[in-house]
Write an enzyme that holds these catalytic residues in place. Sequence first.
Site, PDB file in Angstrom:
ATOM      1  N   ARG A  58       0.816  -1.230   0.000  1.00  0.00           N
ATOM      2  CA  ARG A  58       0.000   0.000   0.000  1.00  0.00           C
ATOM      3  C   ARG A  58       0.840   1.268   0.000  1.00  0.00           C
ATOM      4  NH1 ARG A  58      -2.786  -3.773   2.874  1.00  0.00           N
ATOM      5  NH2 ARG A  58      -1.796  -3.117   4.803  1.00  0.00           N
ATOM      6  N   GLU A  95       2.381  -5.593  13.026  1.00  0.00           N
ATOM      7  CA  GLU A  95       1.342  -5.644  14.059  1.00  0.00           C
ATOM      8  C   GLU A  95       0.747  -7.059  14.053  1.00  0.00           C
ATOM      9  OE1 GLU A  95      -1.656  -2.739  13.294  1.00  0.00           O
ATOM     10  OE2 GLU A  95      -2.676  -3.101  15.194  1.00  0.00           O
TER      11      GLU A  95
END
Length: 170
Positions: A58, A95
């Site tokens: 992204r 994460e």
Amino acid sequence: MKIEKYIRDIQGFPKEGILFKDITPLLINPEARTNCLKILVDSLEGKKIDKVVGAESRGFFLGMLLAQELNAGFVPVRKPKKLPYETISAFYELEYGSDSLEMHIDAIKKGDRVLIHDDVLATGGTAKAVCELVEKLGGEIVQCNFLMELTFLNGREKIKEYPVFAALTY
Ligand code: AMP
């Protein structure tokens, strides 16, 4: 125009406990995209950039637009075994999971002034690995910039030796 309206929260993606920040509503809207690009470019205050380095995947969207706007080269940093030429690698933690990132060995020249871009700064592991790759090849990191920063994950701490900018903070 408020760009935060174009970030969609998806609860539980890609797994339970993650609040995913979906940027596709922003990508689909030319006005929101232009606005966001302007905010990111303005944060550089006219500093010269030779290469924009975008993190898969992204970081490629606005990273490429930033490179075009700044008249700079664009360098993709990719997941392992995706780049066809000789690469260098760095390990990082996400994460959700861990992996390594790769960059072509000829992507950065010694002394290149580099802008690092990604969509989200979360724990900072990805950005830190990208910084490592750039510095291994002798690049000078001018700024790390992000569409948004999840401040509660304290990613800034991992890349505190560099100037950091985020268009949105949560
Ligand atoms: P980190 O390495 O923890 O800073 O994670 C940053 C990378 O993971 C970026 O490339 C993001 O695209 C992705 N990421 C991490 N957390 C999120 C989130 N909550 N929403 C969307 N993307 C995320």
